[in-house]
Design an enzyme around this catalytic site. Structure first.
Site, short mmCIF file in Angstrom:
data_model
loop_
_atom_site.label_atom_id
_atom_site.label_comp_id
_atom_site.label_asym_id
_atom_site.label_seq_id
_atom_site.Cartn_x
_atom_site.Cartn_y
_atom_site.Cartn_z
N TYR A 188 -22.53 -10.49 24.16
CA TYR A 188 -21.61 -10.18 25.25
C TYR A 188 -22.25 -10.42 26.61
CZ TYR A 188 -18.83 -8.38 21.50
OH TYR A 188 -18.14 -8.27 20.33
N GLN A 189 -23.26 -11.29 26.63
CA GLN A 189 -23.87 -11.76 27.86
C GLN A 189 -24.36 -10.64 28.77
OE1 GLN A 189 -24.43 -15.02 27.69
NE2 GLN A 189 -23.29 -14.95 25.80
N HIS A 190 -25.07 -9.71 28.21
CA HIS A 190 -25.69 -8.65 28.99
C HIS A 190 -27.21 -8.80 28.94
CE1 HIS A 190 -21.79 -6.44 28.28
NE2 HIS A 190 -21.95 -6.37 29.59
N PRO A 191 -27.72 -9.89 29.52
CA PRO A 191 -29.17 -10.07 29.47
C PRO A 191 -29.89 -9.00 30.30
CG PRO A 191 -28.20 -11.71 30.90
CD PRO A 191 -27.06 -10.95 30.27
N THR A 192 -31.02 -8.58 29.80
CA THR A 192 -31.82 -7.58 30.50
C THR A 192 -33.29 -7.96 30.38
OG1 THR A 192 -32.23 -6.14 28.62
CG2 THR A 192 -30.19 -5.76 29.82
#
Length: 103
Positions: A38-42
């Site tokens: 879900y494209q939540h890079p951290t």
């Protein structure tokens, strides 16, 4: 579950994994085909002390070695969290903002 009486009246049907799933292998394949971050890079610019070689920013979000530049988003998490990042990011941003105001 969607076919059970309690849900049947309020659902249009099962979206995923789909009614075609008949075996564990089918389910495994469906999970692998539909898995998404879900494209939540951290954690791409992790926070840490001056002696931490991985650290890009300090505890105030200030980029090491560059005056006047801050990064205050999910990229500064030292480790990838095992939770949704939206509220965690807001909390970190508010905390850093309040620290900066009190300096």
């Amino acid at each position: 579950m969607a076919r059970e009486d309690a849900f049947a009246a309020v659902t249009a049907g099962e979206l995923l994994p789909g009614e075609h799933i008949r075996s564990d292998a089918d389910l495994d394949r469906a999970v692998r085909e539909n898995l998404n971050t879900y494209q939540h890079p951290t954690s791409t610019a992790p926070m840490g002390g001056a002696n931490d070689q991985r650290a890009v920013v300090d505890g105030f979000g200030s980029v090491h070695g560059i005056n006047g530049l801050r990064v205050i988003d999910a990229s500064i998490f030292p480790e990838v969290p095992s939770t949704a990042t939206d509220l965690t990011t807001v909390m970190v941003a508010e905390h850093i903002f309040r620290q900066a105001l009190s300096r």
